[in-house]
Design a protein around this motif. Structure first.
Motif: not given
Ligand code: FE
Ligand code: ZN
Ligand code: ZN
Length: 761
Positions: A484, A488, A508, A510, A740
């Motif tokens: 994740h 980003h 962020d 989670l 996200d």
């Molecule tokens: Fe995120």
């Protein structure tokens, strides 16, 4: 006579934006011969005449291009003259791969608006007026090439007057696919909440404005879906809208008639004014004026308002008729997708509204309003949707195969990468709500069809429980699982055209980590293909799992337990919630999932400060904590420091000393905003210290700031200043959201890079 012929290839967003008539007019004006046509790569021009005229055309192609055109490249070659006796012509499109970007939806232009306002014009007060410079595009196109039969305007047959405009290369409406008028185009209809038509045309319009003035709540069909609209100046009415929509505190956007009215609501600087007036017409977040004539219930407790200007003739007519600011919020119940189909609108929105303002031009794909902020002279998109999607992002590398990236779970978007571009979809919503899953599938289909992409690989999050991950796993395609926070960082690399390696600070809410725990306070060393964890926030228990996200007081108990021990945590727990005992027990035993998420630390501090124990929308507590901190100028903020220590291979940021200061200051009666400001200083400073140490060790000069927490302007300022003092270059998000919503782009970047490594070109 000296003549020259050149072949000019123009790429970018040059179809459906009035480019061919523009070239035609230019060539006619310069007395040149030749032709212009659309093809699968963009626009091809052959132009012939005196060399200085030909050169002038090539230059003015770029300098005078139509407002919606986005030229990516112009290449020119000199070819043999062909005589050029037939003057200049627009020739039919040729087929081929539909690789040409479709334009974004564009706000009504000044020329169309003047016609709508002119009592002598045949389009006076016509709510669907548009031309090649403006109107719907992405949301009405079903397939490519972008021609009227491929749009939701296919069912409307143009009247002779509209047809003449459409066929005349010298007319502003030459090949304007949604071209329409009172006689031949879509009709406005005012319906009851049961869907039964009550009025149409001009009568529908006055019925709608009268109802809004009388405090009614209306559903209004726009470009990418229905809005719920009401008088933004009445607290009673706005509160009633909140009750019906099931939305407690999350701020509503406000539409105002003009930039002059906007200036009475918010303090607008140059960049904010520019964004507000741009043909993309996003919702612009700007500092609210203390005397702003809007209801408190529009954005409770927040120092900013989200404003937008009208972007269709219908909006202009409504705003002019009502003559006061209107709440314009997505037409849905909280957490559901925005309604864009008429039957669905009646069944889902009918129960929420008094009247429905509808029309018979179908919306093919939903598209929410975009949200943007101009802070410190920098533009930052928080939601990239209408007006921005599907504008491709050019990248300085090539995808070795077409990649579909399915994004994360919250603020879902999908993206495709092909050749040297990535295109991301509109905002889809939160996939944890199953109702949004169909919208997700439609977005994948729409994007792949418009851009002619047959995915040969799929990229997804590491999180095994995301619906998007499951969708990817069910496709029979090679799959790239992308961590994740790496995604980003990669998203930010892509928008700056960088390859890395960089140090990425990814803060962020989670995200699933390599070790199966929930990350979100990460310092990474990353390039496009690979990523290594070099530092992180101290992990703490998330008592009760992800349920703690809605109840920040749980994180407060957990963090205070970790930092100051059980007795202090008990004092805080007792103060915040009667269910403190089992939560403290979980924290003390270290039971349950652990997280390093910075967003959860913000929650904890906000709860300790007494801001709120429960949130009703994502990041609410953190947004309020930041709002408080911004009341204190940085030089007056306490210079608190977190502990930074080495644990094995990684750096750990331990905010325990900050929490000690926070509690002591609150007990000493310090103002909460001073505490909030001190916390921002401490966390920002620690992030910069770790990033700088990692950068030095890895001999890297650039730091990326990414993740939803970097929507926080104050934190960004603290980190950026500290990194600048350390001599590091800082990259922040602009056109790609730091939250996200940008993950799909990052996934596409990583998958393309890994595919290149395994299949060298
Ligand atoms: Fe995120
Ligand atoms: Zn126009
Ligand atoms: Zn007509």
């Amino acid at each position: 006579m000296d003549r020259e012929r050149r072949r000019v290839r123009v790429t970018g967003t040059v179809q459906g934006v009035g480019f061919r008539p523009f070239v035609y007019r230019l060539a006619s004006e310069l007395g040149l011969a030749g032709f212009v046509r659309n093809d699968s790569s963009g626009v091809l021009i052959e132009v012939e005449g005196p060399p200085d005229g030909v050169a002038a055309l090539c230059e003015r192609l770029v300098t005078d291009a139509p407002p919606l055109a986005r030229i990516a490249s112009v290449s020119v070659s000199v070819i043999a003259p062909a005589g050029g006796r037939d003057g200049f012509r627009i020739v039919e499109s040729t087929g081929g791969l539909p690789s040409v970007p479709v334009s974004v939806d564009v706000a009504t232009c000044a020329a169309c608006l003047a016609e709508v306002d002119d009592p002598a014009d045949r389009r006076h007060r016509y709510p669907f007026t548009n031309c090649t410079d403006c109107g719907p595009r992405y949301t009405i196109v079903r397939s490519v090439p972008y021609d009227r039969p491929a749009t939701t305007m296919a069912a409307f047959t143009m009247c002779p007057d509209c047809r003449r405009e459409y066929d005349d290369p010298a007319d502003r409406r030459f090949h304007a696919q949604p071209n329409a008028c009172w006689r031949c185009g879509p009709t406005l209809v005012l319906r009851g909440p049961d869907g039964v038509a009550r009025a149409s045309g001009e009568e529908a319009l006055t019925g709608a404005t009268d109802a809004l003035r009388a405090g009614r709540i209306l559903a209004v069909k726009g470009i990418g879906g229905y809005h719920l609209a009401c008088d933004a100046t009445s607290d009673t009415v706005v509160r009633e809208l909140r009750r019906r929509k099931g939305r407690d505190d999350k701020p509503f956007a406000v539409m105002v008639a003009s930039v002059e009215v906007a200036a009475t609501l918010c303090n607008l600087d140059g960049p904010a004014t520019h964004l507000l007036c741009s043909p993309r017409r996003p919702i612009v977040l700007a500092p609210r004026r203390p005397d702003a004539p809007v209801a408190h219930a529009v954005a409770p407790g927040l120092p900013e308002l989200g404003l937008m200007l009208p972007y269709t003739p219908l909006h202009h007519l409504l705003l002019a008729g009502v003559n006061r600011p209107l709440v314009m919020t997505s037409g849905n119940l909280t957490d559901e997708p925005i309604a864009h189909e008429d039957d669905d609108a009646v069944s889902r929105l009918g129960p929420l509204v008094d009247l429905i303002v509808s029309h018979d031009r179908p919306i093919h794909i939903r598209c929410d309003d975009s949200v943007v902020r101009a802070a410190g002279g920098r533009l930052q998109l928080l939601r990239r949707s209408r007006g921005y999607a599907p504008e491709p992002l050019r990248v300085p590398w090539r995808a070795p195969l077409p990649v579909l990236a399915v994004g994360a779970e919250l603020k879902s978007t999908v993206a495709v990468a092909r050749d040297d571009w990535i295109v991301a979809s509109h905002h889809i919503g939160d996939l944890e709500h199953l109702a949004n899953f169909r919208a997700f599938e439609q977005a994948v289909e729409h994007l792949c069809r418009l851009f002619g992409v047959e995915p040969a690989a799929v990229a997804c999050d590491l999180h095994p429980e995301y619906l998007s991950t499951k969708y990817a796993a069910d496709l029979d395609l090679p799959r790239f699982d992308v961590q994740h926070h790496h995604a980003h960082v990669a998203a930010c690399l892509a928008e700056h055209g960088q390859d890395g390696p960089v140090v990425g600070v990814a803060f962020d809410g989670l995200g699933y980590g390599d070790d199966g725990t929930l990350w979100g306070g990460e310092v990474l060393v990353a390039d496009r293909a690979a990523c290594r964890r070099a530092g992180h926030l101290r992990p703490v228990v998330m008592p009760g799992g992800v349920g703690a996200i809605r109840e920040p007081w749980r994180m407060a108990v957990s963090w205070v337990q970790a930092a100051l021990g059980t007795a202090a945590a008990e004092r805080v727990g007792r103060r915040l919630d009667e269910r403190w005992r089992p939560v403290l027990d979980l924290a003390a035993r270290g039971a349950g999932p652990v997280t390093t998420a910075a967003g959860r630390l913000f929650d904890a501090v906000a709860a300790v400060c007494g801001l709120r124990s429960r949130v009703t929308y994502e990041a609410q507590a953190a947004i309020e904590l930041e709002a408080l901190a911004r009341r204190v100028p940085r030089p007056r903020a306490p210079a608190w420091r977190a502990e930074v220590r080495r644990e094995g291979e990684v750096w750990v940021i331990d905010p325990a000393p900050v929490l000690v200061e926070v509690l002591a200051s609150l007990e000493a009666g310090e103002p909460v905003e001073v505490v909030a400001a001190g916390f921002h200083e401490a966390l920002g400073h620690a992030a910069a210290v770790v990033a700088a140490r990692v950068a030095a060790a890895a001999q890297i000069g650039t730091v990326v700031l990414t993740g939803g927490v970097f929507q926080n302007v104050r934190l960004t300022e603290v980190v950026t200043d500290a990194l600048g003092e350390a001599g590091l270059r800082v990259l922040c998000h602009g056109e790609v959201p730091p939250n996200d919503g940008g993950i799909s782009i990052g996934q596409a970047v990583v998958a393309a890079a890994r595919a290149s490594a395994s299949h060298p070109a």
